[in-house]
Design a protein around this motif. Structure first.
Motif, PDB file in Angstrom:
ATOM      1  N   UNK A 184       2.656  -9.748  -0.539  1.00  0.00           N
ATOM      2  CA  UNK A 184       1.215 -10.202  -0.287  1.00  0.00           C
ATOM      3  C   UNK A 184       0.030  -9.221   0.118  1.00  0.00           C
ATOM      4  N   UNK A 185       0.608  -8.417   1.146  1.00  0.00           N
ATOM      5  CA  UNK A 185      -0.142  -7.218   1.370  1.00  0.00           C
ATOM      6  C   UNK A 185      -0.455  -6.396   0.502  1.00  0.00           C
ATOM      7  N   UNK A 186       0.390  -5.948  -0.343  1.00  0.00           N
ATOM      8  CA  UNK A 186       0.477  -5.197  -1.448  1.00  0.00           C
ATOM      9  C   UNK A 186      -0.752  -5.603  -2.607  1.00  0.00           C
ATOM     10  N   UNK A 245      -1.361  -1.136  -3.122  1.00  0.00           N
ATOM     11  CA  UNK A 245      -0.291  -0.035  -2.601  1.00  0.00           C
ATOM     12  C   UNK A 245      -1.209   1.236  -2.127  1.00  0.00           C
ATOM     13  N   UNK A 246      -2.091   1.502  -2.651  1.00  0.00           N
ATOM     14  CA  UNK A 246      -2.852   2.808  -2.224  1.00  0.00           C
ATOM     15  C   UNK A 246      -3.167   2.644  -0.861  1.00  0.00           C
ATOM     16  N   UNK A 247      -3.585   1.778  -0.115  1.00  0.00           N
ATOM     17  CA  UNK A 247      -3.901   1.705   1.400  1.00  0.00           C
ATOM     18  C   UNK A 247      -3.062   1.225   2.114  1.00  0.00           C
ATOM     19  N   UNK A 248      -2.071   0.404   1.505  1.00  0.00           N
ATOM     20  CA  UNK A 248      -1.076  -0.122   2.303  1.00  0.00           C
ATOM     21  C   UNK A 248       0.053   0.698   3.014  1.00  0.00           C
ATOM     22  N   UNK A 249       0.166   0.633   4.205  1.00  0.00           N
ATOM     23  CA  UNK A 249       1.067   1.364   5.006  1.00  0.00           C
ATOM     24  C   UNK A 249       2.100   0.397   5.723  1.00  0.00           C
ATOM     25  N   UNK A 250       3.347   0.491   5.533  1.00  0.00           N
ATOM     26  CA  UNK A 250       4.447  -0.518   6.136  1.00  0.00           C
ATOM     27  C   UNK A 250       4.778  -0.056   7.308  1.00  0.00           C
ATOM     28  N   UNK A 251       4.593  -0.726   8.362  1.00  0.00           N
ATOM     29  CA  UNK A 251       4.891  -0.307   9.768  1.00  0.00           C
ATOM     30  C   UNK A 251       6.355  -0.807  10.297  1.00  0.00           C
ATOM     31  N   UNK A 300       8.649   3.975  -3.198  1.00  0.00           N
ATOM     32  CA  UNK A 300       7.475   4.204  -3.090  1.00  0.00           C
ATOM     33  C   UNK A 300       6.429   4.052  -2.218  1.00  0.00           C
ATOM     34  N   UNK A 301       6.601   3.419  -1.055  1.00  0.00           N
ATOM     35  CA  UNK A 301       5.984   2.773  -0.019  1.00  0.00           C
ATOM     36  C   UNK A 301       5.755   3.891   0.992  1.00  0.00           C
ATOM     37  N   UNK A 302       4.617   4.114   1.595  1.00  0.00           N
ATOM     38  CA  UNK A 302       4.119   4.814   2.646  1.00  0.00           C
ATOM     39  C   UNK A 302       4.558   4.020   3.830  1.00  0.00           C
ATOM     40  N   UNK A 303       5.176   4.737   4.868  1.00  0.00           N
ATOM     41  CA  UNK A 303       5.697   3.813   6.258  1.00  0.00           C
ATOM     42  C   UNK A 303       4.863   4.652   7.437  1.00  0.00           C
ATOM     43  N   UNK A 304       4.950   3.801   8.299  1.00  0.00           N
ATOM     44  CA  UNK A 304       4.274   4.150   9.798  1.00  0.00           C
ATOM     45  C   UNK A 304       5.432   3.764  10.861  1.00  0.00           C
ATOM     46  N   UNK A 305       6.196   5.145  11.194  1.00  0.00           N
ATOM     47  CA  UNK A 305       7.421   4.650  12.030  1.00  0.00           C
ATOM     48  C   UNK A 305       6.883   4.880  13.393  1.00  0.00           C
ATOM     49  N   UNK A 306       7.190   3.567  14.199  1.00  0.00           N
ATOM     50  CA  UNK A 306       6.529   3.343  15.449  1.00  0.00           C
ATOM     51  C   UNK A 306       7.487   3.166  16.466  1.00  0.00           C
ATOM     52  N   UNK A 307       6.903   2.926  17.694  1.00  0.00           N
ATOM     53  CA  UNK A 307       7.705   2.940  18.941  1.00  0.00           C
ATOM     54  C   UNK A 307       8.440   4.361  19.540  1.00  0.00           C
ATOM     55  N   UNK A 308       7.588   5.358  19.390  1.00  0.00           N
ATOM     56  CA  UNK A 308       8.190   6.552  19.955  1.00  0.00           C
ATOM     57  C   UNK A 308       7.653   6.990  21.028  1.00  0.00           C
ATOM     58  N   UNK A 309       8.301   6.897  22.046  1.00  0.00           N
ATOM     59  CA  UNK A 309       8.101   7.165  23.535  1.00  0.00           C
ATOM     60  C   UNK A 309       8.318   8.796  23.986  1.00  0.00           C
ATOM     61  N   UNK A 310       9.470   8.949  23.511  1.00  0.00           N
ATOM     62  CA  UNK A 310       9.952  10.532  24.289  1.00  0.00           C
ATOM     63  C   UNK A 310      10.091  11.497  23.070  1.00  0.00           C
TER      64      UNK A 310
END
Length: 447
Positions: free
Chosen positions: A195-197, A202-208, A256-266
């Motif tokens: 639904x978000x795509x 897909x151009x501006x969607x980033x999957x977190x 083909x998706x861009x991702x946002x890899x999160x929860x990085x604390x160290x």
């Protein structure tokens, strides 16, 4: 003194060059003719180029955003390649460092908003190139918050994101976090993303995608019941659990998706996160700095006094903040102190490198600098107080990191970012100016 002559793609279009633009290409090619080229590029194209055209992807992007003829949407840089048959072919590459028609943003550094409130982001929309949200931001802070979701206008996550996409326009990436990061069936993940795509395209969607640590499908329920404590410590997980998020992000990247890899604390999280080839990695600031300050203060007090009640209180703090698990109630106090000291050592808290809590960001930038992922950016996030933003901007002005400004996104609640546009002297000068204007107005009325 020589005269500076500006050359562009349009300069190549002269009778002697023989370069042509087919009628069906003209509306698209017009958008790239103003792109600057060097004298060497001009000579090469004048000799070798025969036709200027664009890729199918270029056409799709322009159509997807309903861009006027002769223009390209914000959020894309224009790249050309000269092929062996003399075709000069242009494409649009997603890059939030660019505005309309391939013009660079005002600064390499990009600001972002942590919000799912369409009303809140309206005021800052022209200043940001990214928006990031998670289930807490979407549901707790907006959808289920009557003060924010005025009149209950928005009922679903999809409705909210559609409105945010409309408000922000094509130039902003929008990171949407999946509700179930422990899903192992990629088809179900794609169903949630679909639904978000469609809404954002897909151009501006980033999957977190978040790090999952020791949490998995079997034990995640413990976080949702009772005291919410996991019965294993952050460093007592299985290999599959630790790398679940990495594998999911990498699988999406391959699709083909861009991702946002999160929860990085160290700092040590960055090089492994980069193996998933994400578009964004993160460096969290606020909570880890608060914890480090607490560790340092309590350990200094204990070392000076030998009072074990200090370590007992520290243990409670560490359990409450998941440095220790729910099953660590009986852990020896020497172990409590040892874990705290280890974190302070790894965070280099006693040095200028880590005293401001930015050791994680510094490490992330150094890993990015040596990576083979030139498009990946670091999001510096989770900020508050008087020092975080000034410290970050000061760090980015240092010689070591100045060239990396274009790889950084600073994100926070819109109001936190906006407050740093002001100063006490702004009020003082406005007082002076407005009094002068009032006097002039009164004098004019008297005449």
């Amino acid at each position: 003194m020589g005269v500076a002559i500006r050359l562009s793609i349009e300069s190549v279009l002269n009778e002697s060059s023989g370069v042509v633009i087919l009628p069906e290409d003209k509306g698209f090619v017009d958008a790239v003719l103003g792109q600057a080229i060097t004298p060497a590029e001009y000579r090469l194209l004048s000799e070798a180029a025969r036709r200027i055209t664009v890729t199918d992807h270029f056409r799709d992007v322009v159509r997807d955003f309903d861009c006027p003829e002769g223009r390209t949407p914000a959020g894309f840089r224009i790249e050309g390649r000269l092929e062996r048959d003399g075709q000069l072919v242009f494409d649009l590459i997603r890059d939030i460092g660019y505005e309309e028609n391939g013009r660079r943003r005002a600064t390499p550094l990009i600001f972002s908003a942590d919000s799912a409130n369409p009303y809140e982001i309206t005021a800052i929309k022209e200043m940001i190139g990214n928006l990031t949200c998670n289930p807490g931001i979407i549901y707790d802070l907006f959808l289920n918050n009557p003060k924010a979701n005025v009149g209950g206008k928005f009922a679903t996550r999809e409705e909210v994101m559609a409105e945010i996409g409309r408000v922000l326009g094509p130039g902003c990436d929008i990171s949407v976090e999946i509700n179930d990061p422990f899903e192992t069936n990629i088809d179900r993940v794609l169903e949630e993303i679909a639904p978000f795509e469609q809404t954002l395209n897909r151009h501006r969607l980033v999957v977190k995608i978040p790090h999952t640590g020791p949490v998995n499908r079997e034990n995640v329920g413990k976080l949702l019941s009772g005291d919410g404590r996991l019965d294993r410590r952050y460093d007592q997980g299985d290999t599959d659990d630790y790398l679940h998020g990495h594998k999911l992000a990498l699988e999406l990247q391959k699709l083909g998706y861009r991702t946002n890899f999160t929860l990085m604390f160290e700092p040590h999280q960055a090089p492994l996160a980069l193996q998933a080839r994400p578009a964004f990695i993160n460096a969290f600031v606020r909570h880890r700095l608060i914890a480090s300050q607490r560790f340092s203060r309590d350990l200094a007090a204990f070392d000076a006094s030998g009072d074990e009640t200090i370590l007992l209180r520290l243990k409670e703090f560490m359990i409450a903040n998941d440095y220790l698990s729910g099953s660590d109630q009986d852990v020896p106090l020497t172990r409590v102190a040892g874990i705290a000291r280890t974190f302070l050592k790894h965070r280099r808290f006693d040095s200028a490198e880590g005293a401001d809590g930015l050791d994680n960001a510094r490490a992330g930038l150094r890993w990015l600098k040596t990576s083979n992922l030139p498009e990946t950016r670091l999001i510096i996030c989770s900020m508050e107080g008087d020092d975080n933003m000034p410290d970050i901007l000061s760090m980015l002005s240092e010689d070591e990191f100045r060239e990396m400004q274009g790889r950084v996104v600073i994100t926070s609640e819109p109001n936190y970012i906006a407050r740093f546009s002001s100063s006490p002297q702004v009020v003082a000068y406005q007082r002076r100016f407005m009094k002068a204007a009032q006097s002039a107005s009164q004098a004019g009325a008297a005449r």
